[in-house]
Design a protein around this motif. Structure first.
Motif, PDB file in Angstrom:
ATOM      1  N   LYS A  49       0.834  -1.201   0.000  1.00 44.94           N
ATOM      2  CA  LYS A  49       0.000   0.000   0.000  1.00 44.94           C
ATOM      3  C   LYS A  49       0.863   1.244   0.000  1.00 44.94           C
ATOM      4  O   LYS A  49       2.045   1.223   0.338  1.00 44.94           O
ATOM      5  CB  LYS A  49      -0.930   0.006   1.220  1.00 44.94           C
ATOM      6  N   GLY A  50       0.260   2.338  -0.414  1.00 46.85           N
ATOM      7  CA  GLY A  50       0.971   3.600  -0.487  1.00 46.85           C
ATOM      8  C   GLY A  50       0.097   4.691  -1.057  1.00 46.85           C
ATOM      9  O   GLY A  50      -1.136   4.550  -1.146  1.00 46.85           O
ATOM     10  N   THR A  51       0.751   5.780  -1.487  1.00 45.51           N
ATOM     11  CA  THR A  51       0.038   6.944  -2.001  1.00 45.51           C
ATOM     12  C   THR A  51       0.788   7.512  -3.191  1.00 45.51           C
ATOM     13  O   THR A  51       2.029   7.616  -3.169  1.00 45.51           O
ATOM     14  CB  THR A  51      -0.095   8.033  -0.916  1.00 45.51           C
ATOM     15  N   ILE A  52       0.062   7.875  -4.230  1.00 40.34           N
ATOM     16  CA  ILE A  52       0.615   8.580  -5.386  1.00 40.34           C
ATOM     17  C   ILE A  52       0.482  10.080  -5.121  1.00 40.34           C
ATOM     18  O   ILE A  52      -0.623  10.593  -4.946  1.00 40.34           O
ATOM     19  CB  ILE A  52      -0.118   8.196  -6.683  1.00 40.34           C
ATOM     20  N   LEU A  53       1.612  10.773  -5.091  1.00 37.35           N
ATOM     21  CA  LEU A  53       1.625  12.209  -4.797  1.00 37.35           C
ATOM     22  C   LEU A  53       1.862  12.982  -6.084  1.00 37.35           C
ATOM     23  O   LEU A  53       2.966  12.977  -6.632  1.00 37.35           O
ATOM     24  CB  LEU A  53       2.722  12.520  -3.766  1.00 37.35           C
ATOM     25  N   LYS A  81      -4.394   7.185  -2.819  1.00 36.10           N
ATOM     26  CA  LYS A  81      -4.053   5.999  -2.044  1.00 36.10           C
ATOM     27  C   LYS A  81      -4.348   4.735  -2.856  1.00 36.10           C
ATOM     28  O   LYS A  81      -5.304   4.676  -3.619  1.00 36.10           O
ATOM     29  CB  LYS A  81      -4.823   5.978  -0.723  1.00 36.10           C
ATOM     30  N   GLN A 133      10.598   4.835   2.198  1.00 33.64           N
ATOM     31  CA  GLN A 133       9.841   4.518   3.402  1.00 33.64           C
ATOM     32  C   GLN A 133       8.523   3.833   3.037  1.00 33.64           C
ATOM     33  O   GLN A 133       7.963   4.039   1.964  1.00 33.64           O
ATOM     34  CB  GLN A 133       9.569   5.790   4.206  1.00 33.64           C
ATOM     35  N   TYR A 134       8.060   3.007   3.958  1.00 33.81           N
ATOM     36  CA  TYR A 134       6.795   2.296   3.769  1.00 33.81           C
ATOM     37  C   TYR A 134       5.815   2.704   4.852  1.00 33.81           C
ATOM     38  O   TYR A 134       6.225   2.828   6.012  1.00 33.81           O
ATOM     39  CB  TYR A 134       7.029   0.784   3.807  1.00 33.81           C
ATOM     40  N   LEU A 136       4.403   3.351   0.910  1.00 33.69           N
ATOM     41  CA  LEU A 136       5.080   4.047  -0.166  1.00 33.69           C
ATOM     42  C   LEU A 136       4.475   5.427  -0.417  1.00 33.69           C
ATOM     43  O   LEU A 136       3.255   5.602  -0.369  1.00 33.69           O
ATOM     44  CB  LEU A 136       4.992   3.220  -1.451  1.00 33.69           C
ATOM     45  N   SER A 137       5.352   6.380  -0.675  1.00 32.36           N
ATOM     46  CA  SER A 137       4.946   7.716  -1.121  1.00 32.36           C
ATOM     47  C   SER A 137       5.673   7.988  -2.426  1.00 32.36           C
ATOM     48  O   SER A 137       6.879   8.260  -2.428  1.00 32.36           O
ATOM     49  CB  SER A 137       5.294   8.767  -0.062  1.00 32.36           C
ATOM     50  N   LEU A 138       4.968   7.879  -3.533  1.00 32.90           N
ATOM     51  CA  LEU A 138       5.569   7.908  -4.862  1.00 32.90           C
ATOM     52  C   LEU A 138       5.266   9.233  -5.543  1.00 32.90           C
ATOM     53  O   LEU A 138       4.095   9.600  -5.730  1.00 32.90           O
ATOM     54  CB  LEU A 138       5.038   6.746  -5.710  1.00 32.90           C
ATOM     55  N   ARG A 139       6.331   9.944  -5.908  1.00 34.24           N
ATOM     56  CA  ARG A 139       6.213  11.223  -6.610  1.00 34.24           C
ATOM     57  C   ARG A 139       6.740  11.080  -8.036  1.00 34.24           C
ATOM     58  O   ARG A 139       7.680  10.321  -8.286  1.00 34.24           O
ATOM     59  CB  ARG A 139       7.001  12.313  -5.888  1.00 34.24           C
TER      60      ARG A 139
END
Length: 220
Positions: A49-53, A81, A133-134, A136-139
């Motif tokens: 899981k994570g977030t697309i920024l 998310k 970091q988890y 995930l925060s993906l830019r």
């Protein structure tokens, strides 16, 4: 009585019916055990899981996440998310596909020994690997370029051209001659002409003297 045999005869140790019955019961119990094990909530199945920024005023409508070439697919929500479930322990190569932005690929490792602990790092072969970091925060690393961008004209690039250098030198000489006194220029041209004539005449005399037979002496 079944088939001419009593119940005691069917259940006797030497009866083939008893053997088949026992085998059928054991097979059913084994099947139920396998089904209960596969359906158990304690099976080793995890998620990423994570977030697309994205930049402001951008929505992840055209973003899709794929694992291992499309074996698993995730689509982020409107807030960016995402979660990809049903994953076994192992290593996954994540690609973020978008029509508007470019993302670096990510390597994700799910540990089976450490209760599904997730470790992630960048996986771009042209860049240095960095831990992420988890969750995930993906830019994005930039906007998607569909056309080649031409470089702006740089006058300094002319200095790398030999023909341009020769033309520049000739123009410089022509400009310098305008600042020289005409009388001095004539004297310089006359001196250069005399020097050239002198060299040519001197070379001719030497050649004629060397060609005369009377100049050659013989020893008696």
């Amino acid at each position: 009585v079944v088939g001419g045999q009593t119940l005691s005869q069917l259940l006797s140790p030497s009866s083939s019916f008893r053997t088949s019955y026992i085998q059928m019961v054991l097979g059913s119990l084994l099947t139920l055990a396998l089904l209960s094990w596969t359906a158990s909530p304690n099976a080793d199945v995890y998620s990423i899981k994570g977030t697309i920024l994205l930049p402001r005023n951008s929505k992840p409508n055209n973003v899709r996440l794929t694992l291992n070439g499309g074996k698993y697919v995730g689509i982020p929500q409107s807030n960016g998310k995402f979660i990809i479930s049903g994953l076994s322990p192992g290593t996954y190569y994540m690609e973020i596909q978008s029509t508007d932005y470019e993302f670096s690929p990510v390597r994700v490792d799910i540990s089976g020994r450490d209760k599904g602990k997730v470790r992630a790092m960048t996986a771009d072969p042209m860049k240095r690997k960095e831990r992420i970091q988890y969750p995930l925060s993906l830019r994005p690393i930039g906007k998607t370029q569909y056309f080649e961008v031409h470089k702006a004209f740089n006058p300094l690039n002319l200095l790398k051209n030999p023909m341009a250098l020769m033309m520049g030198a000739m123009m410089l000489v022509m400009l310098l001659t305008r600042f020289i006194d005409p009388e001095e220029l004539k004297k310089m041209q006359a001196a250069a002409q005399q020097e050239a004539n002198g060299r040519g005449a001197g070379g001719g005399r030497v050649n004629h003297a060397a060609a005369r037979p009377g100049n050659v002496r013989t020893s008696s």
